[in-house]
Scaffold this motif. Structure first.
Motif, mmCIF file in Angstrom:
data_model
loop_
_atom_site.group_PDB
_atom_site.id
_atom_site.type_symbol
_atom_site.label_atom_id
_atom_site.label_comp_id
_atom_site.label_asym_id
_atom_site.label_seq_id
_atom_site.Cartn_x
_atom_site.Cartn_y
_atom_site.Cartn_z
ATOM 1 N N ALA A 17 0.843 -1.201 0.000
ATOM 2 C CA ALA A 17 0.000 0.000 0.000
ATOM 3 C C ALA A 17 0.872 1.243 0.000
ATOM 4 N N VAL A 18 0.478 2.202 -0.812
ATOM 5 C CA VAL A 18 1.159 3.486 -0.880
ATOM 6 C C VAL A 18 0.170 4.540 -0.389
ATOM 7 N N VAL A 19 0.631 5.386 0.512
ATOM 8 C CA VAL A 19 -0.263 6.419 1.055
ATOM 9 C C VAL A 19 -0.129 7.686 0.220
ATOM 10 N N ASN A 20 -1.275 8.276 -0.080
ATOM 11 C CA ASN A 20 -1.327 9.522 -0.845
ATOM 12 C C ASN A 20 -1.671 10.687 0.078
ATOM 13 N N GLY A 63 -7.179 14.037 8.534
ATOM 14 C CA GLY A 63 -6.920 13.061 9.592
ATOM 15 C C GLY A 63 -7.528 11.697 9.354
ATOM 16 N N GLN A 64 -8.358 11.578 8.293
ATOM 17 C CA GLN A 64 -8.966 10.276 8.003
ATOM 18 C C GLN A 64 -8.323 9.644 6.772
ATOM 19 N N ALA A 65 -8.652 8.391 6.505
ATOM 20 C CA ALA A 65 -8.010 7.671 5.405
ATOM 21 C C ALA A 65 -8.984 6.718 4.735
ATOM 22 N N VAL A 66 -8.798 6.523 3.437
ATOM 23 C CA VAL A 66 -9.654 5.621 2.676
ATOM 24 C C VAL A 66 -8.816 4.991 1.553
ATOM 25 N N ALA A 67 -9.121 3.729 1.221
ATOM 26 C CA ALA A 67 -8.312 3.022 0.215
ATOM 27 C C ALA A 67 -9.016 2.935 -1.124
ATOM 28 N N THR A 68 -8.205 2.916 -2.189
ATOM 29 C CA THR A 68 -8.686 2.602 -3.533
ATOM 30 C C THR A 68 -7.676 1.643 -4.171
ATOM 31 N N GLY A 109 -6.343 -3.494 7.875
ATOM 32 C CA GLY A 109 -7.645 -4.057 7.505
ATOM 33 C C GLY A 109 -7.616 -4.721 6.134
ATOM 34 N N LEU A 110 -6.809 -4.193 5.246
ATOM 35 C CA LEU A 110 -6.687 -4.757 3.893
ATOM 36 C C LEU A 110 -5.747 -5.964 3.860
ATOM 37 N N GLY A 111 -4.937 -6.097 4.896
ATOM 38 C CA GLY A 111 -3.940 -7.165 4.910
ATOM 39 C C GLY A 111 -2.613 -6.751 4.298
ATOM 40 N N ALA A 112 -2.355 -5.446 4.209
ATOM 41 C CA ALA A 112 -1.083 -4.968 3.642
ATOM 42 C C ALA A 112 0.057 -5.253 4.609
ATOM 43 N N ARG A 113 1.115 -5.835 4.103
ATOM 44 C CA ARG A 113 2.278 -6.123 4.955
ATOM 45 C C ARG A 113 3.311 -5.007 4.903
ATOM 46 N N GLY A 149 0.800 -7.014 13.826
ATOM 47 C CA GLY A 149 0.481 -8.396 13.475
ATOM 48 C C GLY A 149 0.295 -8.563 11.979
ATOM 49 N N THR A 150 -0.085 -7.494 11.312
ATOM 50 C CA THR A 150 -0.300 -7.542 9.854
ATOM 51 C C THR A 150 0.790 -6.786 9.105
ATOM 52 N N VAL A 151 1.036 -5.548 9.535
ATOM 53 C CA VAL A 151 2.002 -4.701 8.820
ATOM 54 C C VAL A 151 3.409 -5.022 9.340
#
Ligand code: ADP
Length: 174
Positions: A17-20, A63-68, A109-113, A149-151
Motif C-alpha cells: 500500500a502506498v499512502v497519498n 486526519g482520516q483515510a480511505v483506500a482505492t 484491515g486490507l492485509g497490507a504487509r 500483526g499484519t504490517v
C-alpha cells in the motif's frame, strides 16, 4: 514492525500500500497526489469519484483515510489521507498523527504487509519538515502493537535531501 527509510519517488516504491497525501476532494491535486494519479492512471480517480458519490459526498476530512485501487502503480492499494494545512497559531499535530494512525489501520484491515508514506503535509500544506518527520516516525512507532500483526514494514519515502535528513534524524531519536 520495521520502520525503514526508502528515499525517492513513492510512485515507484514497491509496497503493498502506498499512502497519498490527498486533499479533501479526493479528485487530485499537485505534489505527490498529482504524481500518484499520473503514474497510477485513471482507475484511481474513477474510484475516488465513486467514493465521493457514495460514502463521502462531503469529501474526506483531514486526519482520516480511505483506500482505492493503485491502478498501474507497483502497489496494490493507494490509501488516501488528508493532512492538515500547517498553521502557526493552531497546533494541528494530532490531526497529522491521525493521518498515520488511520492509514495504518486501513492498511492492516486490507492485509497490507508493507506500507509506504510520503511526508504528509510537508509540501504544499506547509508543515516544517523536521516536525512532520518526527510526528510521522513517532506515530508509526507507537502503532506497532495495534497493527504490527499484519504490517511488517513501514517505509518512509522522503523526497529530496532535506526530507531524507529529517527522517533519518527522527528515526535516530526514537
Ligand atoms: P501536502 O499537500 O500534504 O503538503 P505534497 O504532495 O505537497 O502534500 O507534499 C508532501 C511531501 O511529498 C513533500 O515533502 C513533497 O516533496 C513530497 N513529494 C512530492 N512528490 C513526491 C513523490 N513522487 N514521491 C514522494 N514524495 C513526494
Amino acid at each position: 514492525m520495521q520502520l525503514t527509510i526508502a528515499p525517492g519517488d513513492i510512485t515507484a516504491t514497491h509496497a503493498d500500500a502506498v499512502v497519498n497525501a490527498a486533499n479533501s476532494t479526493l479528485l487530485g491535486g499537485g505534489g505527490v497526489d498529482g504524481a500518484i494519479h499520473r503514474r497510477g492512471g485513471p482507475e484511481i480517480l474513477a474510484e475516488c469519484r465513486r467514493l465521493r458519490e457514495t460514502d463521502l459526498p462531503e469529501g474526506l476530512p483531514a486526519g482520516q483515510a480511505v483506500a482505492t485501487t493503485a491502478g498501474r502503480l507497483p502497489a496494490r492499494w493507494v490509501i488516501h489521507t488528508v493532512g492538515p494545512v500547517w498553521a502557526k497559531t493552531i497546533d494541528k499535530s494530532d490531526t497529522l498523527a491521525s493521518c498515520y494512525r488511520e492509514s495504518l489501520k486501513v492498511a492492516a484491515g486490507l492485509g497490507a504487509r508493507t506500507v509506504a508514506f510520503p511526508a504528509i503535509s510537508a509540501g504544499i500544506y506547509g508543515w516544517p519538515m523536521e516536525d512532520a518527520a518526527r510526528i510521522a516516525v513517532e506515530t508509526c512507532h507507537a502503532m506497532a502493537d495495534e497493527v504490527g500483526g499484519t504490517v511488517d514494514e513501514v517505509l518512509f519515502v522522503p523526497y529530496g535531501d532535506t526530507a531524507e535528513a529529517a527522517f533519518r534524524a527522527a528515526l535516530a531519536h526514537l
